[in-house]
Design a protein around this motif. Structure first.
Motif, PDB file in Angstrom:
ATOM      1  N   TYR A   1       0.845  -1.182   0.000  1.00 17.21           N
ATOM      2  CA  TYR A   1       0.000   0.000   0.000  1.00 17.21           C
ATOM      3  C   TYR A   1       0.889   1.243   0.000  1.00 17.21           C
ATOM      4  O   TYR A   1       1.452   1.630   1.011  1.00 17.21           O
TER       5      TYR A   1
ATOM      6  N   GLU B   1      -3.821  17.173 -29.565  1.00 23.44           N
ATOM      7  CA  GLU B   1      -4.992  17.369 -30.436  1.00 23.44           C
ATOM      8  C   GLU B   1      -5.214  18.848 -30.728  1.00 23.44           C
ATOM      9  O   GLU B   1      -5.560  19.233 -31.843  1.00 23.44           O
ATOM     10  N   ASN B   2      -5.006  19.675 -29.694  1.00 26.95           N
ATOM     11  CA  ASN B   2      -5.145  21.114 -29.838  1.00 26.95           C
ATOM     12  C   ASN B   2      -4.144  21.652 -30.887  1.00 26.95           C
ATOM     13  O   ASN B   2      -4.515  22.401 -31.805  1.00 26.95           O
TER      14      ASN B   2
ATOM     15  N   THR C   1      -3.645   9.703 -11.567  1.00 24.91           N
ATOM     16  CA  THR C   1      -3.974   8.813 -12.666  1.00 24.91           C
ATOM     17  C   THR C   1      -2.959   9.117 -13.777  1.00 24.91           C
ATOM     18  O   THR C   1      -2.429  10.218 -13.830  1.00 24.91           O
ATOM     19  N   PRO C   2      -2.657   8.147 -14.673  1.00 26.42           N
ATOM     20  CA  PRO C   2      -1.701   8.441 -15.736  1.00 26.42           C
ATOM     21  C   PRO C   2      -2.145   9.686 -16.505  1.00 26.42           C
ATOM     22  O   PRO C   2      -3.308   9.808 -16.877  1.00 26.42           O
TER      23      PRO C   2
ATOM     24  N   GLU D   1       6.236  25.784 -18.803  1.00 29.25           N
ATOM     25  CA  GLU D   1       5.615  26.049 -17.487  1.00 29.25           C
ATOM     26  C   GLU D   1       4.964  24.796 -16.914  1.00 29.25           C
ATOM     27  O   GLU D   1       4.797  24.670 -15.721  1.00 29.25           O
ATOM     28  N   LYS D   2       4.565  23.896 -17.817  1.00 28.52           N
ATOM     29  CA  LYS D   2       3.936  22.649 -17.376  1.00 28.52           C
ATOM     30  C   LYS D   2       4.940  21.502 -17.337  1.00 28.52           C
ATOM     31  O   LYS D   2       4.561  20.335 -17.279  1.00 28.52           O
TER      32      LYS D   2
ATOM     33  N   MET E   1       5.179  28.132 -23.398  1.00 27.55           N
ATOM     34  CA  MET E   1       3.986  27.856 -22.596  1.00 27.55           C
ATOM     35  C   MET E   1       4.038  26.459 -21.980  1.00 27.55           C
ATOM     36  O   MET E   1       3.651  26.259 -20.842  1.00 27.55           O
TER      37      MET E   1
ATOM     38  N   THR F   1       1.828   4.961   0.097  1.00 27.56           N
ATOM     39  CA  THR F   1       1.197   6.177   0.616  1.00 27.56           C
ATOM     40  C   THR F   1       1.600   7.367  -0.246  1.00 27.56           C
ATOM     41  O   THR F   1       2.434   7.261  -1.129  1.00 27.56           O
ATOM     42  N   GLY F   2       1.005   8.501   0.045  1.00 25.47           N
ATOM     43  CA  GLY F   2       1.354   9.711  -0.683  1.00 25.47           C
ATOM     44  C   GLY F   2       0.329  10.021  -1.730  1.00 25.47           C
ATOM     45  O   GLY F   2      -0.749   9.445  -1.769  1.00 25.47           O
ATOM     46  N   ILE F   3       0.683  10.952  -2.613  1.00 30.06           N
ATOM     47  CA  ILE F   3      -0.270  11.406  -3.621  1.00 30.06           C
ATOM     48  C   ILE F   3      -0.282  10.429  -4.785  1.00 30.06           C
ATOM     49  O   ILE F   3       0.754  10.072  -5.327  1.00 30.06           O
ATOM     50  N   LYS F   4      -1.458  10.009  -5.133  1.00 29.04           N
ATOM     51  CA  LYS F   4      -1.592   9.127  -6.292  1.00 29.04           C
ATOM     52  C   LYS F   4      -2.197   9.925  -7.427  1.00 29.04           C
ATOM     53  O   LYS F   4      -3.122  10.703  -7.217  1.00 29.04           O
TER      54      LYS F   4
ATOM     55  N   TYR G   1      -4.465  15.866 -25.036  1.00 32.67           N
ATOM     56  CA  TYR G   1      -5.321  17.003 -25.362  1.00 32.67           C
ATOM     57  C   TYR G   1      -4.511  18.136 -25.996  1.00 32.67           C
ATOM     58  O   TYR G   1      -4.955  18.772 -26.938  1.00 32.67           O
TER      59      TYR G   1
ATOM     60  N   LYS H   1      -3.112  12.368 -19.080  1.00 29.71           N
ATOM     61  CA  LYS H   1      -3.573  12.327 -20.456  1.00 29.71           C
ATOM     62  C   LYS H   1      -3.598  13.722 -21.040  1.00 29.71           C
ATOM     63  O   LYS H   1      -4.067  13.905 -22.158  1.00 29.71           O
ATOM     64  N   ASP H   2      -3.141  14.712 -20.270  1.00 27.56           N
ATOM     65  CA  ASP H   2      -3.251  16.079 -20.768  1.00 27.56           C
ATOM     66  C   ASP H   2      -2.397  16.298 -22.013  1.00 27.56           C
ATOM     67  O   ASP H   2      -2.713  17.133 -22.844  1.00 27.56           O
TER      68      ASP H   2
END
Lengths: 180, 121
Positions: A24, A41-42, A31-32, A77-78, A74, A26-29, A38, A34-35
């Protein structure tokens, strides 16, 4: 005899407890992600629009280059690394002005139009152009850059675009190409 | 016989303890992919219907906000170009997720990125 059962029971509980902790996390989980899909596609739908807006102002390839630099900044930054390579063919009298450019994808580019071959060396974040005189009205163009080779059929009197791009963040990656 | 009972009790105690720890150490789950998709899709749909670009270029953020409906979530927009951003990043202790949409311009070339922040009410 009783004591042995207590020992076995205790060992069993400890095994259950620690194996639970190991499996188990711990910590932040998350999801894979997918951004990137997007964003990809943009960009795929926006690149031809960027070229058309640039062409309206007679700055087709330079505005396209600016748009790529904007995207790079841009996405930085991500924490997304943006790579791109493009080729724009614009009619020039009876010839064809072919410009190539890149973001983080420098190297040698080989352009072959119906047997007429030109080699262009691109530095990082650079655009260069070459003129092909008198290509047929409908021609076959073969483009080689990096380990990629692409053959397309274009017409001389229309502005044409080929763009390959890739987005990378850690283990997530998305790449796409456009021909317009 | 008493030994078996005690062992069984100890096993039950272990299960209860582990169950408690599992609940206590429940991970902080970040907003899922579907939430980013909602934000991206909202912006893409606005663009497809021709209701986004002019408002971005004219800096009409309230118009963009009013055209987006993401019930039951709150949302706000931030528009950025190469010189800076207009709008506000929401200050909320809850999870916020963002959908971004890049445009190259409207009638003339001027790239923007519009960021849609979405959070639970």
């Amino acid at each position: 005899m009783k004591a042995q059962f207590f020992i076995i029971g205790t060992v069993l509980i400890c095994v259950l407890f620690f194996s639970g902790l190991v499996f188990y996390k711990t910590g932040i989980k998350t999801t894979p992600s997918k951004d990137l899909f997007y964003v990809s596609e943009n960009l795929k739908s926006e690149f031809p629009k960027a070229l058309n807006l640039g062409l309206k102002e007679k700055k087709g390839s330079s505005d396209f280059f600016e748009f790529n630099k904007f995207i790079k900044n841009m996405l930085q930054e991500k924490a997304v690394k943006f790579y791109s390579f493009w080729l724009i063919a614009e009619p020039l009298g009876t010839g064809l002005n072919v410009s190539v450019g890149n973001i983080r994808k420098p190297g040698t580019v080989i352009i072959n139009i119906n047997g007429d071959e030109k080699t262009i060396s691109l530095n990082e974040e650079e655009t260069k152009s070459a003129v092909f005189s008198n290509p047929p009205e409908e021609f076959q163009i073969t483009l080689s850059f990096g380990n990629k080779t692409k053959t397309m059929r274009w017409v001389r009197n229309k502005v044409s675009l080929y763009c390959w791009f890739s987005l990378e963040r850690g283990e997530n990656a998305a790449s796409n190409e456009i021909e317009a | 016989m008493q030994g078996y009972v005690r062992t069984l009790e100890a096993v039950f105690a272990g299960i209860i303890l582990i169950g408690f720890l599992v609940v206590l150490l429940k991970p902080n789950t970040l907003p899922g992919t579907q939430d980013t998709e909602k934000a991206y899709t909202a912006l893409m749909e606005l663009d497809k219907t021709g209701n986004l670009r002019e408002d971005i270029v004219s800096g009409n953020l309230s118009a963009i906000n009013s055209k987006i409906s993401l019930f039951p979530y709150n949302h706000s927009v931030l528009v950025c170009d190469s010189s800076g951003c207009a709008g506000e990043v929401p200050e909320t202790p809850e999870n916020i997720w963002t959908g971004e949409y890049l445009i190259s311009g409207c009638d003339s070339f001027h790239p923007y990125v519009v960021k849609l922040f979405v959070w639970e009410k």
